[in-house]
Design a protein around this motif. Structure first.
Motif, PDB file in Angstrom:
ATOM      1  N   THR A 137       0.765  -1.157   0.194  1.00 48.65           N
ATOM      2  CA  THR A 137      -0.243   0.022   0.050  1.00 48.65           C
ATOM      3  C   THR A 137       0.747   1.294  -0.225  1.00 48.65           C
ATOM      4  O   THR A 137       1.904   1.051   0.403  1.00 48.65           O
ATOM      5  N   HIS A 138       0.483   2.374  -0.604  1.00 48.66           N
ATOM      6  CA  HIS A 138       0.906   3.510  -0.460  1.00 48.66           C
ATOM      7  C   HIS A 138       0.106   4.668  -0.595  1.00 48.66           C
ATOM      8  O   HIS A 138      -0.982   4.604  -1.102  1.00 48.66           O
ATOM      9  N   ARG A 139       0.403   5.820   0.241  1.00 45.43           N
ATOM     10  CA  ARG A 139      -0.489   7.112   0.290  1.00 45.43           C
ATOM     11  C   ARG A 139       0.097   8.030  -0.571  1.00 45.43           C
ATOM     12  O   ARG A 139       1.571   8.322  -0.460  1.00 45.43           O
ATOM     13  N   THR A 140      -0.701   8.833  -1.291  1.00 46.71           N
ATOM     14  CA  THR A 140      -0.302   9.902  -1.968  1.00 46.71           C
ATOM     15  C   THR A 140      -1.401  10.734  -2.187  1.00 46.71           C
ATOM     16  O   THR A 140      -2.644  10.683  -1.577  1.00 46.71           O
ATOM     17  N   TYR A 141      -1.571  11.731  -3.039  1.00 46.45           N
ATOM     18  CA  TYR A 141      -2.286  12.519  -3.711  1.00 46.45           C
ATOM     19  C   TYR A 141      -2.408  12.839  -5.340  1.00 46.45           C
ATOM     20  O   TYR A 141      -1.334  12.713  -5.696  1.00 46.45           O
ATOM     21  N   LEU A 142      -3.610  12.867  -5.668  1.00 49.34           N
ATOM     22  CA  LEU A 142      -3.680  13.060  -7.216  1.00 49.34           C
ATOM     23  C   LEU A 142      -4.447  14.206  -7.496  1.00 49.34           C
ATOM     24  O   LEU A 142      -5.383  14.804  -6.684  1.00 49.34           O
ATOM     25  N   TRP A 143      -4.460  14.905  -8.743  1.00 46.62           N
ATOM     26  CA  TRP A 143      -5.151  16.067  -9.240  1.00 46.62           C
ATOM     27  C   TRP A 143      -6.333  15.397 -10.113  1.00 46.62           C
ATOM     28  O   TRP A 143      -5.984  14.548 -11.061  1.00 46.62           O
ATOM     29  N   LEU A 144      -7.156  15.889 -10.189  1.00 42.14           N
ATOM     30  CA  LEU A 144      -8.307  16.225 -11.047  1.00 42.14           C
ATOM     31  C   LEU A 144      -8.636  17.378 -11.827  1.00 42.14           C
ATOM     32  O   LEU A 144      -8.720  18.282 -11.057  1.00 42.14           O
ATOM     33  N   VAL A 145      -8.152  17.376 -12.857  1.00 38.37           N
ATOM     34  CA  VAL A 145      -8.026  18.591 -13.770  1.00 38.37           C
ATOM     35  C   VAL A 145      -8.765  18.652 -15.265  1.00 38.37           C
ATOM     36  O   VAL A 145      -8.911  17.476 -15.594  1.00 38.37           O
ATOM     37  N   ASP A 146      -9.124  19.827 -15.577  1.00 39.13           N
ATOM     38  CA  ASP A 146      -9.501  19.777 -17.097  1.00 39.13           C
ATOM     39  C   ASP A 146      -8.325  20.221 -17.863  1.00 39.13           C
ATOM     40  O   ASP A 146      -7.532  21.343 -17.710  1.00 39.13           O
ATOM     41  N   PRO A 147      -7.782  19.261 -18.739  1.00 36.45           N
ATOM     42  CA  PRO A 147      -6.646  19.669 -19.552  1.00 36.45           C
ATOM     43  C   PRO A 147      -6.724  20.699 -20.467  1.00 36.45           C
ATOM     44  O   PRO A 147      -5.503  21.203 -20.831  1.00 36.45           O
ATOM     45  N   ASP A 148      -7.846  21.117 -20.697  1.00 29.55           N
ATOM     46  CA  ASP A 148      -8.057  22.565 -21.591  1.00 29.55           C
ATOM     47  C   ASP A 148      -7.579  23.614 -20.742  1.00 29.55           C
ATOM     48  O   ASP A 148      -7.265  24.541 -21.227  1.00 29.55           O
ATOM     49  N   HIS A 149      -7.934  23.335 -19.497  1.00 30.38           N
ATOM     50  CA  HIS A 149      -7.440  24.558 -18.635  1.00 30.38           C
ATOM     51  C   HIS A 149      -6.794  24.027 -17.165  1.00 30.38           C
ATOM     52  O   HIS A 149      -7.531  24.116 -16.245  1.00 30.38           O
ATOM     53  N   PRO A 150      -5.655  23.604 -17.264  1.00 27.09           N
ATOM     54  CA  PRO A 150      -5.002  23.171 -16.118  1.00 27.09           C
ATOM     55  C   PRO A 150      -4.810  24.186 -15.200  1.00 27.09           C
ATOM     56  O   PRO A 150      -4.561  25.379 -15.368  1.00 27.09           O
ATOM     57  N   PRO A 151      -4.673  23.894 -13.896  1.00 28.80           N
ATOM     58  CA  PRO A 151      -4.502  24.956 -12.941  1.00 28.80           C
ATOM     59  C   PRO A 151      -3.224  25.838 -12.922  1.00 28.80           C
ATOM     60  O   PRO A 151      -2.136  25.025 -13.264  1.00 28.80           O
ATOM     61  N   ARG A 152      -3.397  26.979 -12.625  1.00 32.06           N
ATOM     62  CA  ARG A 152      -1.958  27.978 -12.590  1.00 32.06           C
ATOM     63  C   ARG A 152      -1.920  28.551 -11.191  1.00 32.06           C
ATOM     64  O   ARG A 152      -2.690  29.121 -10.809  1.00 32.06           O
ATOM     65  N   LEU A 153      -0.904  27.846 -10.532  1.00 27.49           N
ATOM     66  CA  LEU A 153      -0.860  28.127  -8.968  1.00 27.49           C
ATOM     67  C   LEU A 153      -0.272  29.720  -8.895  1.00 27.49           C
ATOM     68  O   LEU A 153       0.446  30.149  -9.721  1.00 27.49           O
TER      69      LEU A 153
ATOM     70  N   HIS B 156      -0.863  12.579 -11.685  1.00 29.24           N
ATOM     71  CA  HIS B 156       0.154  13.052 -10.862  1.00 29.24           C
ATOM     72  C   HIS B 156       0.380  14.589 -11.540  1.00 29.24           C
ATOM     73  O   HIS B 156       0.748  14.406 -12.740  1.00 29.24           O
ATOM     74  N   ALA B 157       0.712  15.653 -10.691  1.00 33.34           N
ATOM     75  CA  ALA B 157       1.409  16.884 -11.315  1.00 33.34           C
ATOM     76  C   ALA B 157       3.169  16.752 -11.120  1.00 33.34           C
ATOM     77  O   ALA B 157       3.358  15.806 -10.382  1.00 33.34           O
ATOM     78  N   ARG B 158       3.590  17.270 -11.910  1.00 30.99           N
ATOM     79  CA  ARG B 158       5.090  17.472 -11.922  1.00 30.99           C
ATOM     80  C   ARG B 158       5.404  18.062 -10.686  1.00 30.99           C
ATOM     81  O   ARG B 158       5.012  19.238 -10.458  1.00 30.99           O
ATOM     82  N   VAL B 159       6.149  17.618  -9.583  1.00 27.83           N
ATOM     83  CA  VAL B 159       6.393  18.092  -8.274  1.00 27.83           C
ATOM     84  C   VAL B 159       7.916  18.389  -8.147  1.00 27.83           C
ATOM     85  O   VAL B 159       8.857  17.474  -8.505  1.00 27.83           O
ATOM     86  N   LEU B 160       8.274  19.614  -7.927  1.00 26.80           N
ATOM     87  CA  LEU B 160       9.820  20.000  -8.155  1.00 26.80           C
ATOM     88  C   LEU B 160      10.527  19.593  -9.070  1.00 26.80           C
ATOM     89  O   LEU B 160      11.670  19.029  -8.899  1.00 26.80           O
ATOM     90  N   GLY B 161       9.935  19.608 -10.175  1.00 30.05           N
ATOM     91  CA  GLY B 161      10.543  19.154 -11.378  1.00 30.05           C
ATOM     92  C   GLY B 161      10.438  17.798 -11.766  1.00 30.05           C
ATOM     93  O   GLY B 161      11.206  17.230 -12.741  1.00 30.05           O
TER      94      GLY B 161
END
Length: 247
Positions: free
Chosen positions: A25-41, A89-94
């Motif tokens: 087992t492994h714990r993590t987090y995932l994003w649900l996004v619209d690929p037309d409008h990905p979030p911009r932090l 998954h988003a790209r995290v720290l490159g």
């Protein structure tokens, strides 16, 4: 209809039944996004979540949605501008590693048309499966597809996947089975709880799961070493590359 972007705090589980039982087992987090409008932090937080077209499909399209549309068009599927939601998954720290990215694809009328499952292995390869739209919406009826891509070094490229992939809502509940020679060889599940994609929520998850995508990749390799030390034979890796593997 899902409101995106959203975050899912997840528990991933794999159970291998043959040739010997092994569970992880492994714990993590995932994003649900619209690929037309990905979030911009906000600028200081952008290293925590980047959605790069190079990380998906052939990697040479100007956007993730363009890569998806090109993949579908090559197989005679056209969404006609319909909505897509993407779990990834988003790209995290490159760094990013996405064992499985899912795209729920709809037509302009909002009706489900298909699901695309994009699989990456730890050798840098990638492959996409186009899944039948029947039952892949909210009901989550199982869909099947032949295995065509080398993932685990302990399993050859054969067998058939059975996937239950309901579009995420308040809960995330995904199941993938691999059947080989009429035997259930592997079951993978992803269970999670939806959270609004706010800055505080992202910071809490990033602190709880630092460098999350690298941790996933490292965990896969660590479990692979354990299986090898337990005597599981390594299967030869096919020396061919599908178009989805091109970079």
């Amino acid at each position: 209809m899902n409101t995106v972007p959203a975050l899912y705090s997840c528990r991933l589980a794999h159970v291998r039944t043959t040739p010997r039982r092994y569970a992880l087992t492994h714990r993590t987090y995932l994003w649900l996004v619209d690929p037309d409008h990905p979030p911009r932090l906000p600028l200081p937080l952008r290293p925590l979540a980047r959605f790069d077209p190079r990380d998906h499909f052939t990697g040479d399209q100007p956007s993730i949605r363009a890569g998806l549309d090109a993949f579908l068009a090559a197989r005679g599927v056209h969404l006609e501008g319909g909505r897509v939601v993407m779990l990834t998954h988003a790209r995290v720290l490159g760094y990013v590693f996405n064992p499985l990215t899912l795209y729920w694809c709809h037509g302009p009328d909002g009706e489900p048309r298909c699901v695309v499952a994009e699989v990456h292995n730890t050798y840098g390869g990638r492959h996409c499966y186009l899944l039948s739209p029947h039952g892949t919406g909210t009901t989550g009826t199982e869909v099947g597809t032949d295995k065509e891509f080398y993932v685990s070094p302990f399993l050859p490229v054969d067998g058939r996947y059975r996937m239950r992939l309901p579009e995420p809502g308040p809960r995330l509940d995904l199941t993938v089975h691999l059947d080989r020679e009429s035997t259930r060889t592997l079951t993978a599940t992803v269970r999670g709880t939806r959270r609004a994609a706010t800055v505080p929520a992202l910071l809490r998850l990033a602190l709880r799961h630092p460098w999350s995508t690298l941790a996933v990749s490292a965990a896969i390799r660590a479990h692979g070493v354990r299986l090898y030390l337990r005597g599981l034979p390594v299967q030869p890796r096919p020396d061919h590359r599908s178009p989805e593997n091109a970079r």
